[in-house]
Scaffold this motif. Sequence first.
Motif, PDB file in Angstrom:
ATOM      1  N   ARG A 120       0.830  -1.206   0.000  1.00 10.65           N
ATOM      2  CA  ARG A 120       0.000   0.000   0.000  1.00 10.65           C
ATOM      3  C   ARG A 120       0.862   1.252   0.000  1.00 10.65           C
ATOM      4  NH1 ARG A 120      -3.935  -0.673   4.965  1.00 10.65           N
ATOM      5  NH2 ARG A 120      -4.573   1.408   4.240  1.00 10.65           N
ATOM      6  N   VAL A 121       1.951   1.231   0.786  1.00 13.34           N
ATOM      7  CA  VAL A 121       2.860   2.380   0.841  1.00 13.34           C
ATOM      8  C   VAL A 121       3.516   2.594  -0.523  1.00 13.34           C
ATOM      9  CG1 VAL A 121       5.035   3.203   1.844  1.00 13.34           C
ATOM     10  CG2 VAL A 121       3.301   2.149   3.309  1.00 13.34           C
ATOM     11  N   ALA A 122       3.857   1.499  -1.209  1.00  6.07           N
ATOM     12  CA  ALA A 122       4.555   1.595  -2.488  1.00  6.07           C
ATOM     13  C   ALA A 122       3.744   2.359  -3.520  1.00  6.07           C
ATOM     14  CB  ALA A 122       4.879   0.195  -3.010  1.00  6.07           C
ATOM     15  N   ARG A 123       2.436   2.228  -3.479  1.00 11.58           N
ATOM     16  CA  ARG A 123       1.591   2.867  -4.492  1.00 11.58           C
ATOM     17  C   ARG A 123       1.498   4.378  -4.299  1.00 11.58           C
ATOM     18  NH1 ARG A 123      -0.968  -2.120  -3.679  1.00 11.58           N
ATOM     19  NH2 ARG A 123      -2.408  -1.301  -2.111  1.00 11.58           N
ATOM     20  N   ALA A 142      13.294  -2.121   0.090  1.00 10.62           N
ATOM     21  CA  ALA A 142      13.334  -0.920  -0.748  1.00 10.62           C
ATOM     22  C   ALA A 142      13.109  -1.283  -2.217  1.00 10.62           C
ATOM     23  CB  ALA A 142      14.669  -0.208  -0.569  1.00 10.62           C
ATOM     24  N   ARG A 143      13.720  -2.368  -2.678  1.00 10.18           N
ATOM     25  CA  ARG A 143      13.520  -2.798  -4.061  1.00 10.18           C
ATOM     26  C   ARG A 143      12.074  -3.230  -4.305  1.00 10.18           C
ATOM     27  NH1 ARG A 143      18.088  -3.219  -7.045  1.00 10.18           N
ATOM     28  NH2 ARG A 143      20.071  -3.070  -5.911  1.00 10.18           N
ATOM     29  N   PHE A 144      11.463  -3.849  -3.306  1.00 16.64           N
ATOM     30  CA  PHE A 144      10.055  -4.232  -3.418  1.00 16.64           C
ATOM     31  C   PHE A 144       9.174  -2.991  -3.547  1.00 16.64           C
ATOM     32  CE2 PHE A 144       6.018  -4.840  -1.117  1.00 16.64           C
ATOM     33  CZ  PHE A 144       5.429  -5.794  -1.936  1.00 16.64           C
ATOM     34  N   LEU A 145       9.443  -1.963  -2.732  1.00 17.10           N
ATOM     35  CA  LEU A 145       8.662  -0.720  -2.798  1.00 17.10           C
ATOM     36  C   LEU A 145       8.776  -0.092  -4.182  1.00 17.10           C
ATOM     37  CD1 LEU A 145       9.638   0.765   0.680  1.00 17.10           C
ATOM     38  CD2 LEU A 145       7.357  -0.022   0.016  1.00 17.10           C
ATOM     39  N   HIS A 146       9.976  -0.097  -4.744  1.00 14.20           N
ATOM     40  CA  HIS A 146      10.160   0.467  -6.087  1.00 14.20           C
ATOM     41  C   HIS A 146       9.407  -0.360  -7.132  1.00 14.20           C
ATOM     42  CE1 HIS A 146      12.095   2.335  -9.532  1.00 14.20           C
ATOM     43  NE2 HIS A 146      12.467   1.136  -9.952  1.00 14.20           N
ATOM     44  N   ALA A 147       9.514  -1.691  -7.028  1.00 15.28           N
ATOM     45  CA  ALA A 147       8.888  -2.563  -8.022  1.00 15.28           C
ATOM     46  C   ALA A 147       7.366  -2.479  -8.000  1.00 15.28           C
ATOM     47  CB  ALA A 147       9.333  -4.014  -7.795  1.00 15.28           C
ATOM     48  N   ILE A 152       8.400   2.065 -11.585  1.00 10.18           N
ATOM     49  CA  ILE A 152       9.086   0.834 -11.951  1.00 10.18           C
ATOM     50  C   ILE A 152       9.802   0.951 -13.297  1.00 10.18           C
ATOM     51  CG2 ILE A 152       6.947  -0.081 -12.936  1.00 10.18           C
ATOM     52  CD1 ILE A 152       9.839  -2.088 -11.350  1.00 10.18           C
ATOM     53  N   ALA A 153       9.314   1.818 -14.184  1.00 13.77           N
ATOM     54  CA  ALA A 153       9.942   1.960 -15.501  1.00 13.77           C
ATOM     55  C   ALA A 153      11.241   2.761 -15.440  1.00 13.77           C
ATOM     56  CB  ALA A 153       8.976   2.622 -16.478  1.00 13.77           C
ATOM     57  N   MET A 268       6.568   7.618   6.067  1.00 12.22           N
ATOM     58  CA  MET A 268       6.040   6.257   6.092  1.00 12.22           C
ATOM     59  C   MET A 268       7.081   5.345   6.733  1.00 12.22           C
ATOM     60  SD  MET A 268       2.981   5.971   4.891  1.00 12.22           S
ATOM     61  CE  MET A 268       1.774   6.879   3.918  1.00 12.22           C
ATOM     62  N   PRO A 269       7.031   5.146   8.043  1.00  9.32           N
ATOM     63  CA  PRO A 269       8.043   4.304   8.699  1.00  9.32           C
ATOM     64  C   PRO A 269       7.715   2.820   8.569  1.00  9.32           C
ATOM     65  CG  PRO A 269       6.570   5.240  10.338  1.00  9.32           C
ATOM     66  CD  PRO A 269       6.118   5.785   9.006  1.00  9.32           C
ATOM     67  N   LEU A 270       8.728   2.023   8.259  1.00  8.79           N
ATOM     68  CA  LEU A 270       8.603   0.571   8.238  1.00  8.79           C
ATOM     69  C   LEU A 270       9.724   0.002   9.102  1.00  8.79           C
ATOM     70  CD1 LEU A 270       7.969  -0.140   4.430  1.00  8.79           C
ATOM     71  CD2 LEU A 270       6.270  -0.132   6.257  1.00  8.79           C
ATOM     72  N   GLU A 271       9.375  -0.862  10.031  1.00 12.27           N
ATOM     73  CA  GLU A 271      10.384  -1.454  10.908  1.00 12.27           C
ATOM     74  C   GLU A 271      10.487  -2.947  10.645  1.00 12.27           C
ATOM     75  OE1 GLU A 271      11.663  -1.787  15.628  1.00 12.27           O
ATOM     76  OE2 GLU A 271       9.885  -0.651  15.047  1.00 12.27           O
ATOM     77  N   LEU A 272      11.699  -3.409  10.345  1.00 11.03           N
ATOM     78  CA  LEU A 272      11.949  -4.825  10.087  1.00 11.03           C
ATOM     79  C   LEU A 272      12.465  -5.480  11.362  1.00 11.03           C
ATOM     80  CD1 LEU A 272      13.638  -4.669   6.568  1.00 11.03           C
ATOM     81  CD2 LEU A 272      11.220  -4.726   7.168  1.00 11.03           C
ATOM     82  N   ARG A 273      11.756  -6.489  11.831  1.00  8.92           N
ATOM     83  CA  ARG A 273      12.130  -7.155  13.074  1.00  8.92           C
ATOM     84  C   ARG A 273      13.334  -8.071  12.853  1.00  8.92           C
ATOM     85  NH1 ARG A 273       7.482 -10.677  14.569  1.00  8.92           N
ATOM     86  NH2 ARG A 273       7.262 -10.808  12.317  1.00  8.92           N
ATOM     87  N   PRO A 274      14.091  -8.351  13.906  1.00 11.57           N
ATOM     88  CA  PRO A 274      15.191  -9.320  13.791  1.00 11.57           C
ATOM     89  C   PRO A 274      14.662 -10.685  13.358  1.00 11.57           C
ATOM     90  CG  PRO A 274      15.347  -8.083  15.847  1.00 11.57           C
ATOM     91  CD  PRO A 274      14.019  -7.737  15.246  1.00 11.57           C
TER      92      PRO A 274
END
Length: 424
Positions: A120-123, A142-147, A152-153, A268-274
């Motif tokens: 949702r954030v990526a859009r 980050a690559r997922f958000l861009h894709a 993406i182009a 838009m904060p995203l936190e990646l857990r260990p």
Amino acid sequence: MSMLDVSRGVCALLPGLQHWLENAYYTVRIVDAASPRERDDRRILLATEIGHATHRDILINVVDGAPSLVAAANGLPARVAFGICDMGFAFALIAELVRPASVPAVGDSGSARLMTLAGRVARSDATVLIQGDTGTGKEGMARFLHAQSGRIAHDFIAVNCAALPETMMEAMLFGHKKGSFTGASNASEGLFLAADGGTLFLDEIAELPLTLQSKLLRALQEGEVLPVGATHPVPVNVRIIAACNRDLAAEVAAGRFREDLYWRLNVMPLELRPLAERPGDVAAIAAAMLLRQQDMGKAGFVWPTADAMDKLSAHNWRGNARELGNVLQRALVLRDGAMIEADDLHLTGAPQPLRVVAPAAAVPVLATAEPIRLRDVAHHSKLEAIRIALRETDGHRAAAARKLGISERTLRYRLAEMRELAAA
């Protein structure tokens, strides 16, 4: 989410597969094996349903013997055979075989929810701040958000701020004019303009000097950059995704990071857990790494046993995915049997506190006729402490830096100094 078809026969035989695939960020559609399909559809079918398969599909066979994977080749689909005891890793392997390259490998329900939020954030075009320990997959996110975005182009450009030479940071980010400084024999557009229309990923953003943080803030606010030596700003249309392996709010409180830039980045904060807090991801990442580390054209795919997977899932993974990759690669090289057994996994325990270095052991090279200076003793003690920290963290620089209470950049400087001393 990626769409994936699963035949009714597979769902009846393996009712847990659908749940695993949903945790792996797939939308599962249950179909009849013989039903019509679109050209690009991928399906998971039983081996007995091969008559309805294409080379893009995966055939499943439940067997009593050893598990196996046969890669797709010569127009035939990939085939996965496994028994009940190997079912957990088999599900992860099946999900990995159909995973799009732009989607991170996940298998934990919490990670699937985070991926849904990230989609949702990526859009949107909002700036994103990703925080998490080293090895938790910040660049993959980050690559997922861009894709998944409308950019993406255009280019995705990743920059490790800690790796930029401090004297060249401004010119490398914002560009420079010809002759603007010594050695500038040609003009350069800089990374911001190189990513124009696309996404610029600023990893280890906390390593930026305060002076450069103010210029980054202006670029974000005004949508323009001023190359070194230029008199007029240049407009730029770029989405910024920043990442940090430290608590950026704590860096602000300590005066090492600008508060106004923090709020500009933290839209838009995203936190990646260990990795230790998302055990479902261990099998998914292990499957991805084992597929990448093996050449199935030369030998068959090496599976981990169920006991090995249990051991991996129970580990604390202080080095996160990087540590997991190291453990699996060692196991592939050092294993004795046809599968990776639990005893083949050489896991590092929790690092021990740093020992006090005795002066006599720390500075043997100073035992000369010249008087020993106190600052030399302290200097060599620091280098010895770095050696111990790297040894006790199995060579993980980020973990060693945390243990020593210094930044990764400072650790790199010390390591370079140690290399120069060794070469002298």
